[in-house]
Design a protein around this motif. Sequence first.
Motif, PDB file in Angstrom:
ATOM      1  N   GLU A 144       9.289  83.339  43.933  1.00 47.72           N
ATOM      2  CA  GLU A 144       9.497  83.803  42.560  1.00 47.72           C
ATOM      3  C   GLU A 144       9.651  85.319  42.456  1.00 47.72           C
ATOM      4  O   GLU A 144       9.859  85.846  41.361  1.00 47.72           O
ATOM      5  CB  GLU A 144       8.319  83.351  41.686  1.00 47.72           C
ATOM      6  N   ASP A 145       9.571  86.021  43.573  1.00 49.14           N
ATOM      7  CA  ASP A 145       9.678  87.482  43.534  1.00 49.14           C
ATOM      8  C   ASP A 145      11.000  87.946  42.932  1.00 49.14           C
ATOM      9  O   ASP A 145      11.072  88.989  42.277  1.00 49.14           O
ATOM     10  CB  ASP A 145       9.524  88.067  44.943  1.00 49.14           C
ATOM     11  N   LYS A 146      12.037  87.171  43.153  1.00 49.77           N
ATOM     12  CA  LYS A 146      13.362  87.549  42.640  1.00 49.77           C
ATOM     13  C   LYS A 146      13.425  87.513  41.111  1.00 49.77           C
ATOM     14  O   LYS A 146      14.367  88.050  40.506  1.00 49.77           O
ATOM     15  CB  LYS A 146      14.429  86.607  43.214  1.00 49.77           C
ATOM     16  N   ASN A 147      12.438  86.873  40.488  1.00 50.32           N
ATOM     17  CA  ASN A 147      12.435  86.717  39.028  1.00 50.32           C
ATOM     18  C   ASN A 147      11.509  87.709  38.325  1.00 50.32           C
ATOM     19  O   ASN A 147      11.057  87.459  37.209  1.00 50.32           O
ATOM     20  CB  ASN A 147      12.028  85.292  38.658  1.00 50.32           C
ATOM     21  N   ASN A 148      11.247  88.817  38.971  1.00 46.42           N
ATOM     22  CA  ASN A 148      10.336  89.810  38.400  1.00 46.42           C
ATOM     23  C   ASN A 148      11.048  90.670  37.355  1.00 46.42           C
ATOM     24  O   ASN A 148      11.355  91.840  37.588  1.00 46.42           O
ATOM     25  CB  ASN A 148       9.744  90.686  39.506  1.00 46.42           C
ATOM     26  N   ASN A 149      11.323  90.062  36.216  1.00 42.60           N
ATOM     27  CA  ASN A 149      11.877  90.820  35.094  1.00 42.60           C
ATOM     28  C   ASN A 149      11.503  90.116  33.789  1.00 42.60           C
ATOM     29  O   ASN A 149      11.208  88.914  33.776  1.00 42.60           O
ATOM     30  CB  ASN A 149      13.388  91.000  35.225  1.00 42.60           C
ATOM     31  N   SER A 150      11.516  90.863  32.719  1.00 33.87           N
ATOM     32  CA  SER A 150      11.013  90.362  31.436  1.00 33.87           C
ATOM     33  C   SER A 150      11.925  89.321  30.793  1.00 33.87           C
ATOM     34  O   SER A 150      11.519  88.647  29.846  1.00 33.87           O
ATOM     35  CB  SER A 150      10.809  91.534  30.467  1.00 33.87           C
ATOM     36  N   LYS A 151      13.152  89.178  31.295  1.00 36.65           N
ATOM     37  CA  LYS A 151      14.080  88.200  30.724  1.00 36.65           C
ATOM     38  C   LYS A 151      13.863  86.794  31.279  1.00 36.65           C
ATOM     39  O   LYS A 151      14.359  85.814  30.719  1.00 36.65           O
ATOM     40  CB  LYS A 151      15.522  88.646  30.980  1.00 36.65           C
ATOM     41  N   GLU A 152      13.143  86.701  32.387  1.00 35.29           N
ATOM     42  CA  GLU A 152      12.865  85.392  32.980  1.00 35.29           C
ATOM     43  C   GLU A 152      11.819  84.639  32.150  1.00 35.29           C
ATOM     44  O   GLU A 152      11.001  85.250  31.455  1.00 35.29           O
ATOM     45  CB  GLU A 152      12.349  85.548  34.408  1.00 35.29           C
ATOM     46  N   LYS A 153      11.846  83.324  32.258  1.00 35.81           N
ATOM     47  CA  LYS A 153      10.821  82.520  31.596  1.00 35.81           C
ATOM     48  C   LYS A 153       9.456  82.842  32.202  1.00 35.81           C
ATOM     49  O   LYS A 153       9.357  83.166  33.387  1.00 35.81           O
ATOM     50  CB  LYS A 153      11.135  81.034  31.751  1.00 35.81           C
ATOM     51  N   PRO A 154       8.394  82.748  31.401  1.00 37.30           N
ATOM     52  CA  PRO A 154       7.066  83.143  31.892  1.00 37.30           C
ATOM     53  C   PRO A 154       6.598  82.307  33.088  1.00 37.30           C
ATOM     54  O   PRO A 154       6.960  81.135  33.234  1.00 37.30           O
ATOM     55  CB  PRO A 154       6.151  82.899  30.684  1.00 37.30           C
ATOM     56  N   PHE A 155       5.813  82.958  33.918  1.00 36.42           N
ATOM     57  CA  PHE A 155       5.099  82.279  35.003  1.00 36.42           C
ATOM     58  C   PHE A 155       3.700  81.973  34.485  1.00 36.42           C
ATOM     59  O   PHE A 155       3.030  82.851  33.946  1.00 36.42           O
ATOM     60  CB  PHE A 155       5.030  83.171  36.241  1.00 36.42           C
ATOM     61  N   ILE A 156       3.264  80.737  34.661  1.00 39.18           N
ATOM     62  CA  ILE A 156       1.988  80.297  34.081  1.00 39.18           C
ATOM     63  C   ILE A 156       0.954  80.047  35.173  1.00 39.18           C
ATOM     64  O   ILE A 156       1.255  79.426  36.199  1.00 39.18           O
ATOM     65  CB  ILE A 156       2.183  79.018  33.245  1.00 39.18           C
ATOM     66  N   VAL A 157      -0.250  80.525  34.942  1.00 37.98           N
ATOM     67  CA  VAL A 157      -1.416  80.173  35.762  1.00 37.98           C
ATOM     68  C   VAL A 157      -2.336  79.328  34.899  1.00 37.98           C
ATOM     69  O   VAL A 157      -2.641  79.705  33.758  1.00 37.98           O
ATOM     70  CB  VAL A 157      -2.154  81.432  36.266  1.00 37.98           C
ATOM     71  N   VAL A 158      -2.773  78.200  35.421  1.00 35.09           N
ATOM     72  CA  VAL A 158      -3.659  77.302  34.677  1.00 35.09           C
ATOM     73  C   VAL A 158      -5.045  77.337  35.298  1.00 35.09           C
ATOM     74  O   VAL A 158      -5.200  77.125  36.508  1.00 35.09           O
ATOM     75  CB  VAL A 158      -3.126  75.853  34.671  1.00 35.09           C
ATOM     76  N   GLY A 159      -6.057  77.608  34.486  1.00 41.98           N
ATOM     77  CA  GLY A 159      -7.425  77.614  34.977  1.00 41.98           C
ATOM     78  C   GLY A 159      -8.296  78.573  34.192  1.00 41.98           C
ATOM     79  O   GLY A 159      -7.801  79.586  33.672  1.00 41.98           O
ATOM     80  N   SER A 160      -9.585  78.262  34.113  1.00 37.22           N
ATOM     81  CA  SER A 160     -10.527  79.087  33.352  1.00 37.22           C
ATOM     82  C   SER A 160     -11.583  79.733  34.239  1.00 37.22           C
ATOM     83  O   SER A 160     -12.451  80.450  33.740  1.00 37.22           O
ATOM     84  CB  SER A 160     -11.226  78.231  32.283  1.00 37.22           C
ATOM     85  N   GLY A 161     -11.523  79.470  35.538  1.00 35.97           N
ATOM     86  CA  GLY A 161     -12.530  80.004  36.453  1.00 35.97           C
ATOM     87  C   GLY A 161     -12.146  81.367  37.006  1.00 35.97           C
ATOM     88  O   GLY A 161     -11.069  81.917  36.726  1.00 35.97           O
ATOM     89  N   LEU A 162     -13.037  81.907  37.841  1.00 30.98           N
ATOM     90  CA  LEU A 162     -12.806  83.224  38.422  1.00 30.98           C
ATOM     91  C   LEU A 162     -11.578  83.245  39.320  1.00 30.98           C
ATOM     92  O   LEU A 162     -10.875  84.260  39.395  1.00 30.98           O
ATOM     93  CB  LEU A 162     -14.044  83.662  39.210  1.00 30.98           C
ATOM     94  N   ALA A 163     -11.297  82.120  39.998  1.00 34.29           N
ATOM     95  CA  ALA A 163     -10.127  82.071  40.879  1.00 34.29           C
ATOM     96  C   ALA A 163      -8.848  82.307  40.076  1.00 34.29           C
ATOM     97  O   ALA A 163      -7.981  83.095  40.478  1.00 34.29           O
ATOM     98  CB  ALA A 163     -10.062  80.734  41.606  1.00 34.29           C
ATOM     99  N   ALA A 164      -8.721  81.626  38.940  1.00 31.58           N
ATOM    100  CA  ALA A 164      -7.531  81.792  38.097  1.00 31.58           C
ATOM    101  C   ALA A 164      -7.402  83.221  37.603  1.00 31.58           C
ATOM    102  O   ALA A 164      -6.299  83.792  37.581  1.00 31.58           O
ATOM    103  CB  ALA A 164      -7.590  80.825  36.918  1.00 31.58           C
TER     104      ALA A 164
END
Length: 256
Positions: A144-164
Motif C-alpha cells: 500500500e506504500d504506493k497509495n500514500n496520498n490524500s486522494k486515495e481511499k482511507p486505510f482502516i485499522v480495526v481494534g481497540s487494544g494497544l496493538a491497534a
Amino acid sequence: MTFNHLVLVGGGHSNVLLIHKWLMKPNKMPTNPISIISKDSHLVYSAMFPSVISQSISLEQSLIDIFSLANAARIGFIKSEVKNIDFEENKIFLNSRPPIDYSRLIINCGIQTKINLEFKDLVEKRIACPIKPFFESYKFIKSEDKNNNSKEKPFIVVGSGLAAIEIVFALRKRWKERNLILVCDSAKISHKFLFWLRNFNIDLKTKINCDYGKILLCTGNSPHSWIQGNNLKLDNKGRIITNAKLNVKNFSGVFA
C-alpha cells in the motif's frame, strides 16, 4: 527417532529464550535429542514490529534467526507446521511431513489474530489482513506504500487494544498523506491516546460506514485451530491452562 526425544513446538519467544539459556549454560541442557518445529526459520520480534512498520528500523533488524540459534545448540530444526498432536500416543502430525514421536513436549507456538465473521470474506479476498502472521501483514502494508496520498481511499485499522493503537501510529509515521481510520470502541481507549490520535489526523469510527481501500485487523487473539480442537484445557481466552511449573493439565510430560 529415539523415543527419548524433547520437542519444542513453535518458534515463539519462550522457546527462543530457552535455547539461548542452554547456549549460555550448556550444563543445564538435557542430554537427550532435542528438536524444534517452526514454519519459519526466522521470528519477527513482536515488540519491534511497530518500528518496522514506521520504517524506523528494517524488517531484517527485527528478526531472530531461529535456525542458526538451534544449530548452534545442536538442536534439530524441523521447518513445518503442526497439524495436530495426539497427546495419548505422544505423536505430532505435521503438514507435508511424516509424524514424529516425543517423550516430552514444550508448546510455544504463539497465537493468531481473531477474525470475526464479518471480515472472513474480506480476508479471503485480500481486502483485509490480520496483523498476524507478521510476515504477511508486512507485505500487505508494504503493497500500500504506493497509495500514500490524500486522494486515495482511507486505510482502516480495526481494534481497540494497544496493538491497534501502536500500529495506527506507526502507519501515520510511514504514510504522512494517507487518510487513516481507526475503527474502535473509544470507551476502551484512554483520553490521552484519543487526544494524540486526533492530533495526528487519525479519524475514529465505531464501525465501517464509508468507502475504504484496505483493512488491517488488530482484533485480539485466538489459539491455533489444532489447539482449539484438541483435548487441552483452555481458559476463556483460549490459553492453555498449566500449573505453577508450566505443566499442562492432565499431561505430565507436556509444558506450555
